[in-house]
Write a protein that holds these residues in place. Structure first.
Motif, PDB file in Angstrom:
ATOM      1  N   PHE A 288       0.797  -1.107   0.051  1.00 33.51           N
ATOM      2  CA  PHE A 288       0.121  -0.039   0.140  1.00 33.51           C
ATOM      3  C   PHE A 288       0.814   1.401  -0.019  1.00 33.51           C
ATOM      4  CE2 PHE A 288      -1.988   3.487   2.360  1.00 33.51           C
ATOM      5  CZ  PHE A 288      -2.899   3.619   1.563  1.00 33.51           C
ATOM      6  N   ILE A 289       1.911   1.201   0.862  1.00 31.96           N
ATOM      7  CA  ILE A 289       2.541   2.469   0.913  1.00 31.96           C
ATOM      8  C   ILE A 289       3.650   2.575  -0.354  1.00 31.96           C
ATOM      9  CG2 ILE A 289       4.610   3.401   2.072  1.00 31.96           C
ATOM     10  CD1 ILE A 289       3.681   1.876   4.660  1.00 31.96           C
ATOM     11  N   SER A 290       4.180   1.532  -1.092  1.00 29.53           N
ATOM     12  CA  SER A 290       4.937   1.808  -2.127  1.00 29.53           C
ATOM     13  C   SER A 290       4.015   2.085  -3.350  1.00 29.53           C
ATOM     14  CB  SER A 290       5.608   0.430  -2.364  1.00 29.53           C
ATOM     15  OG  SER A 290       4.861  -0.591  -2.445  1.00 29.53           O
ATOM     16  N   GLY A 291       2.927   1.448  -3.186  1.00 33.59           N
ATOM     17  CA  GLY A 291       1.699   1.710  -4.416  1.00 33.59           C
ATOM     18  C   GLY A 291       1.268   3.275  -4.414  1.00 33.59           C
ATOM     19  N   PHE A 292       1.036   3.525  -3.269  1.00 41.80           N
ATOM     20  CA  PHE A 292       0.466   4.893  -3.033  1.00 41.80           C
ATOM     21  C   PHE A 292       1.604   5.716  -3.402  1.00 41.80           C
ATOM     22  CE2 PHE A 292       0.156   8.798  -0.586  1.00 41.80           C
ATOM     23  CZ  PHE A 292      -1.231   9.253  -0.841  1.00 41.80           C
ATOM     24  N   LEU A 293       2.822   5.723  -3.026  1.00 42.95           N
ATOM     25  CA  LEU A 293       4.035   6.815  -3.226  1.00 42.95           C
ATOM     26  C   LEU A 293       4.128   6.675  -5.027  1.00 42.95           C
ATOM     27  CD1 LEU A 293       6.736   5.927  -0.791  1.00 42.95           C
ATOM     28  CD2 LEU A 293       5.098   7.866  -0.719  1.00 42.95           C
ATOM     29  N   LEU A 294       3.928   5.658  -5.627  1.00 43.17           N
ATOM     30  CA  LEU A 294       3.826   5.728  -6.970  1.00 43.17           C
ATOM     31  C   LEU A 294       2.834   6.309  -7.747  1.00 43.17           C
ATOM     32  CD1 LEU A 294       5.523   4.619  -9.600  1.00 43.17           C
ATOM     33  CD2 LEU A 294       4.006   2.579  -9.425  1.00 43.17           C
ATOM     34  N   TYR A 295       1.619   6.073  -7.276  1.00 45.80           N
ATOM     35  CA  TYR A 295       0.500   6.626  -8.150  1.00 45.80           C
ATOM     36  C   TYR A 295       0.314   8.093  -7.633  1.00 45.80           C
ATOM     37  CZ  TYR A 295      -0.943   2.290 -10.622  1.00 45.80           C
ATOM     38  OH  TYR A 295      -1.099   1.276 -11.168  1.00 45.80           O
ATOM     39  N   SER A 296       0.686   8.202  -6.216  1.00 43.28           N
ATOM     40  CA  SER A 296       0.143   9.809  -6.002  1.00 43.28           C
ATOM     41  C   SER A 296       1.375  10.463  -6.652  1.00 43.28           C
ATOM     42  CB  SER A 296       0.352   9.854  -4.458  1.00 43.28           C
ATOM     43  OG  SER A 296       1.557   9.320  -3.814  1.00 43.28           O
ATOM     44  N   SER A 297       2.715  10.018  -6.837  1.00 44.63           N
ATOM     45  CA  SER A 297       3.661  10.984  -7.374  1.00 44.63           C
ATOM     46  C   SER A 297       3.021  11.144  -9.087  1.00 44.63           C
ATOM     47  CB  SER A 297       4.972  10.114  -7.543  1.00 44.63           C
ATOM     48  OG  SER A 297       5.254   9.561  -6.278  1.00 44.63           O
ATOM     49  N   ILE A 298       2.449  10.328  -9.752  1.00 42.31           N
ATOM     50  CA  ILE A 298       1.834  10.447 -10.874  1.00 42.31           C
ATOM     51  C   ILE A 298       0.656  11.449 -10.885  1.00 42.31           C
ATOM     52  CG2 ILE A 298       0.969   9.472 -13.113  1.00 42.31           C
ATOM     53  CD1 ILE A 298       2.306   6.855 -12.239  1.00 42.31           C
ATOM     54  N   PHE A 299      -0.023  11.274  -9.825  1.00 35.10           N
ATOM     55  CA  PHE A 299      -1.196  12.299  -9.845  1.00 35.10           C
ATOM     56  C   PHE A 299      -0.736  13.740  -9.389  1.00 35.10           C
ATOM     57  CE2 PHE A 299      -4.086   8.505  -8.864  1.00 35.10           C
ATOM     58  CZ  PHE A 299      -4.975   8.756  -9.968  1.00 35.10           C
ATOM     59  N   THR A 300       0.684  13.676  -8.515  1.00 36.21           N
ATOM     60  CA  THR A 300       1.042  14.949  -8.406  1.00 36.21           C
ATOM     61  C   THR A 300       1.631  15.751  -9.658  1.00 36.21           C
ATOM     62  OG1 THR A 300       1.972  14.263  -6.197  1.00 36.21           O
ATOM     63  CG2 THR A 300       2.924  16.140  -7.123  1.00 36.21           C
ATOM     64  N   VAL A 301       2.155  14.996 -10.528  1.00 36.74           N
ATOM     65  CA  VAL A 301       2.568  15.558 -11.898  1.00 36.74           C
ATOM     66  C   VAL A 301       1.306  16.057 -12.677  1.00 36.74           C
ATOM     67  CG1 VAL A 301       3.662  14.952 -14.057  1.00 36.74           C
ATOM     68  CG2 VAL A 301       4.443  13.965 -11.897  1.00 36.74           C
ATOM     69  N   ILE A 302       0.323  15.412 -12.410  1.00 40.38           N
ATOM     70  CA  ILE A 302      -0.916  15.752 -13.250  1.00 40.38           C
ATOM     71  C   ILE A 302      -1.448  17.008 -12.316  1.00 40.38           C
ATOM     72  CG2 ILE A 302      -3.459  15.266 -13.794  1.00 40.38           C
ATOM     73  CD1 ILE A 302      -2.577  12.401 -13.906  1.00 40.38           C
ATOM     74  N   GLY A 303      -1.545  17.272 -11.197  1.00 34.95           N
ATOM     75  CA  GLY A 303      -2.035  18.336 -10.460  1.00 34.95           C
ATOM     76  C   GLY A 303      -1.044  19.525 -10.819  1.00 34.95           C
ATOM     77  N   SER A 304       0.247  19.273 -10.779  1.00 39.59           N
ATOM     78  CA  SER A 304       1.220  20.615 -10.970  1.00 39.59           C
ATOM     79  C   SER A 304       0.885  21.205 -12.539  1.00 39.59           C
ATOM     80  CB  SER A 304       2.436  20.046 -10.771  1.00 39.59           C
ATOM     81  OG  SER A 304       2.952  18.844 -11.592  1.00 39.59           O
ATOM     82  N   MET A 305       0.527  20.218 -13.469  1.00 42.83           N
ATOM     83  CA  MET A 305       0.496  20.288 -14.845  1.00 42.83           C
ATOM     84  C   MET A 305      -1.145  21.283 -15.020  1.00 42.83           C
ATOM     85  SD  MET A 305       1.667  17.007 -16.712  1.00 42.83           S
ATOM     86  CE  MET A 305       1.001  17.473 -18.133  1.00 42.83           C
ATOM     87  N   CYS A 306      -2.120  20.853 -14.306  1.00 39.67           N
ATOM     88  CA  CYS A 306      -3.446  21.469 -14.548  1.00 39.67           C
ATOM     89  C   CYS A 306      -3.711  22.701 -13.620  1.00 39.67           C
ATOM     90  CB  CYS A 306      -4.346  20.400 -14.615  1.00 39.67           C
ATOM     91  SG  CYS A 306      -3.922  19.004 -15.649  1.00 39.67           S
ATOM     92  N   SER A 307      -4.555  23.750 -14.000  1.00 46.87           N
ATOM     93  CA  SER A 307      -5.002  24.864 -13.296  1.00 46.87           C
ATOM     94  C   SER A 307      -6.249  24.456 -12.625  1.00 46.87           C
ATOM     95  CB  SER A 307      -4.809  25.951 -14.194  1.00 46.87           C
ATOM     96  OG  SER A 307      -3.579  26.230 -14.488  1.00 46.87           O
ATOM     97  N   THR A 308      -6.989  23.771 -13.365  1.00 47.14           N
ATOM     98  CA  THR A 308      -8.583  23.321 -12.742  1.00 47.14           C
ATOM     99  C   THR A 308      -8.643  22.049 -12.541  1.00 47.14           C
ATOM    100  OG1 THR A 308      -9.460  23.407 -15.314  1.00 47.14           O
ATOM    101  CG2 THR A 308      -9.379  25.714 -13.820  1.00 47.14           C
ATOM    102  N   GLU A 309      -9.652  21.804 -11.922  1.00 48.86           N
ATOM    103  CA  GLU A 309     -10.064  20.324 -11.940  1.00 48.86           C
ATOM    104  C   GLU A 309     -10.707  19.562 -13.085  1.00 48.86           C
ATOM    105  OE1 GLU A 309     -10.442  16.669  -9.277  1.00 48.86           O
ATOM    106  OE2 GLU A 309      -9.677  18.808  -8.898  1.00 48.86           O
ATOM    107  N   GLN A 310     -11.408  20.284 -14.114  1.00 42.85           N
ATOM    108  CA  GLN A 310     -11.885  19.806 -15.069  1.00 42.85           C
ATOM    109  C   GLN A 310     -10.464  19.338 -16.146  1.00 42.85           C
ATOM    110  OE1 GLN A 310     -12.942  22.393 -13.855  1.00 42.85           O
ATOM    111  NE2 GLN A 310     -14.729  21.985 -13.251  1.00 42.85           N
ATOM    112  N   ASP A 311      -9.400  20.167 -16.002  1.00 42.84           N
ATOM    113  CA  ASP A 311      -8.231  19.850 -16.989  1.00 42.84           C
ATOM    114  C   ASP A 311      -7.542  18.745 -16.434  1.00 42.84           C
ATOM    115  OD1 ASP A 311      -8.578  22.131 -18.524  1.00 42.84           O
ATOM    116  OD2 ASP A 311      -7.213  23.588 -17.335  1.00 42.84           O
TER     117      ASP A 311
END
Length: 269
Positions: A176-199
């Motif tokens: 769980f910890i390793s999987g969360f770190l991996l997927y949340s890192s990818i979600f972090t990249v998406i969050g840093s790229m987008c300005s709105t929730e729709q994007d």
């Protein structure tokens, strides 16, 4: 009935399948006994000679000792653990992404970034939300245990089929910890790229799709956990948290495969 073996059960009520099964078994015994009696054979003797073989399922441990196992219970445990991983990794990964997007227009973040690096801020968010998710799972587990063991009947039924060992729990927490770190890192990249929730929602499918694939492949892995296909799939970092966990619970894969899976996850993170 002794000649054709055909019987009709006619009723205006709803058919109870369990009752119908009992009636059918009793009718079979009676008809077979009568047929054997006609041929001069004893029914009890024939039943004793044709008694079916009882097949017990035992798993060979790493020490080479056969141990009794309940495959249905292990299958159910794998499905439960994998589904918990899928739902929590997805929901809390999106929470990290949403937290980053919501903080962008905030003046507080501008002040924080004047004293910390963006990477440190991202790592802090991932660790904070991950700890919250692990705490939530722990609460769910305690509630389920409390509800289950509040009734001795339910506890006895579950203990006959499902056996959760300390090793299973440790592996679940680790994946769980390793999987969360991996997927949340990818979600972090998406969050840093987008300005709105729709994007961000338009890019989430890039992450959600690799999370659905292990759900579809977990039954293939369960059926033959030590095959080459299962080993290769479980070593793909995006699939490792779910598929390697399934292999560890169902069988005992070589230690170097588990270590390699964690190593590839660490490098990917």
């Amino acid at each position: 009935v002794f000649e054709t073996g055909a019987v009709s059960y006619i009723s205006k009520d709803y058919f109870n399948e369990r009752v119908m099964e009992e009636i059918g078994e009793n009718l079979n015994s009676i008809v077979i006994a009568k047929r054997l009696a006609r041929e001069g054979m004893d029914y009890d003797e024939v039943v004793a000679l044709t008694e079916r073989v009882t097949l017990s399922e035992m798993k060979l441990s790493s020490a080479g000792v056969p141990e009794e196992t309940e495959l249905v219970g292990e299958f159910f445990l794998v499905v439960v653990f994998v589904m918990i991983l899928y739902m929590t990794l997805l929901s809390w990964g999106i929470s990290v992404q949403r937290s980053i997007i919501e903080d962008k227009p905030s003046r507080v973040i501008e002040v924080m970034l004047s004293s910390v690096e963006p990477k440190d801020l991202f790592v802090g968010k991932i660790i904070g939300v991950g700890s919250l998710g692990l705490t939530q799972i722990a609460i769910w587990g305690l509630i389920m245990m409390g509800l289950g063991f509040s009734s001795t009947v339910i506890a006895a039924e579950l203990s006959d089929y499902i056996r959760v060992t300390a090793v299973d729990v440790v592996y679940f927490v680790a994946f769980f910890i390793s999987g969360f770190l991996l997927y949340s890192s990818i979600f972090t990249v998406i969050g840093s790229m987008c300005s709105t929730e729709q994007d961000a929602q338009q890019l989430q499918s890039i992450v959600v799709l690799p999370m659905i694939v292990p759900i579809m492949l977990v039954f293939v892995v369960i059926q033959n956990p030590n095959s080459v296909v299962a080993a290769v799939l479980s070593l793909i970092p995006l699939f490792t948290p779910m598929l390697m966990l399934a292999r560890v619970i169902i069988s005992e894969p070589p230690w170097w495969e588990v270590a390699l899976g964690f190593a590839l996850l660490f490098v990917s993170i």
